[in-house]
Design an enzyme around this catalytic site. Sequence first.
Site: not given
Ligand code: SAH
Length: 390
Positions: A100, A139, A146, A150, A153, A327, A370
């Site tokens: 996306e 974005c 990925c 995490c 995520c 989220n 996200c």
């Molecule tokens: N791999 C990169 C980009 C990830 S997405 C990174 O780790 O920074 C961008 C941001 O959204 C990151 O800070 C990630 O930790 C956050 N993110 C991912 N899932 C999320 C969620 N469910 N709620 C809030 N933030 C989230």
Amino acid sequence: MTNTVVGDEKPWHPVARLPEDWQAWLKTQGEAPFRASQVFRWIHRQGELSPAAMTNLGLPLRERLVSDGLGPPGVVVDVKRAQDGTRKLLVEFAHGARVECVLIPMTPKTAEDTDYLVDSEGELEEEEQEESRTKVTLCISTQYGCAMGCVFCASGQFGLQRGLGAHEVVFQVLLAKRYLEPGEVLSNLVFMGMGEPLHHYDQTARAVRLITHPEGLAMSARRLTVSTVGLPNGIQKLGEDFAGKVGLAVSLHAPDDETRSRIIPMNQRYPVAKLLSALRAYPLPRRRRITIEYTLIAGINDSPAHAERLADLLRGLRVKVNLIPMNPIEASELQAPVDSVVARFRETLADRGYSCFVRTTRGDDVLAACGQLALQGEPVRLRRGKSDGV
Ligand code: SAH
């Protein structure tokens, strides 16, 4: 599904070639070097990827470009527009890779809300101040899924399906430009979509070179922000290759190894101290700051003690902190804290002198938060163990 990076092997995909790569290719075709500039401009300035439309090139060359594979590497399969003007494109690439990209207009009313996306403090030039067009931040994604795992995520729980090639990354920008509305201008680019941009560093770096090339999209590197889970080697390379001009956002999410390793498996390999040294060494230009992203998760990393530790940890670094109430995702029971906990966390940092914003969700009526759209309907897979090659 494979785990390989498409486009990692040389020669580059036609959309990922810089003018000098085109020159070398054209030479093999017996064509004049000045054509390199023409082809590159068609692709990256005009956003034209069909050789048939490249009318200033001879027919034989256009045909050779077709047989060389020049063409759009992906298609838009869905567009959603939220009430706040946020647009979310779902783009499908080869082998069913769906990612996306999200266009986020920054109207004066929403500028404060979107401050987390860019660090423009003290950066506005005169002509920009006079600019009356609405600035749009885009974005983009760098991988389908990925490998970082995490736990909060959706992409991390989905696992890495494949990395995108630089041509697929830059294509998202070329596509998104077509979705700008009258009076809008593409102003900033954040690598904050699906995937870890520094995992496949070469593809990300090539995409940055293409996007900033003066004969192409010509975006200034300081309008780009790469968001990373915190891979120290990648941070170092990014700093060296672009002299610190590319903005850096780091997903810290916890001030100590114990807490961080619970939610970010990569922390076991690159603990907080190593990450912090990489941040200290980043050649940050004057007046720029590193963005520290901190996703607040109820009962995990949201206590006043965490906020105090974070304040201690970041002392001496030029940073701003973006708090993101988590989220909710399907693959996890974890939740955002209640508002009062978020507010207290923010105040603790603010009292310690940090500039600190709470990220309000944009475009949530189109699931722009996200990783949610691209993974809708996808089975949630068990995440792989440790990723390799990092
Ligand atoms: N791999 C990169 C980009 C990830 S997405 C990174 O780790 O920074 C961008 C941001 O959204 C990151 O800070 C990630 O930790 C956050 N993110 C991912 N899932 C999320 C969620 N469910 N709620 C809030 N933030 C989230």
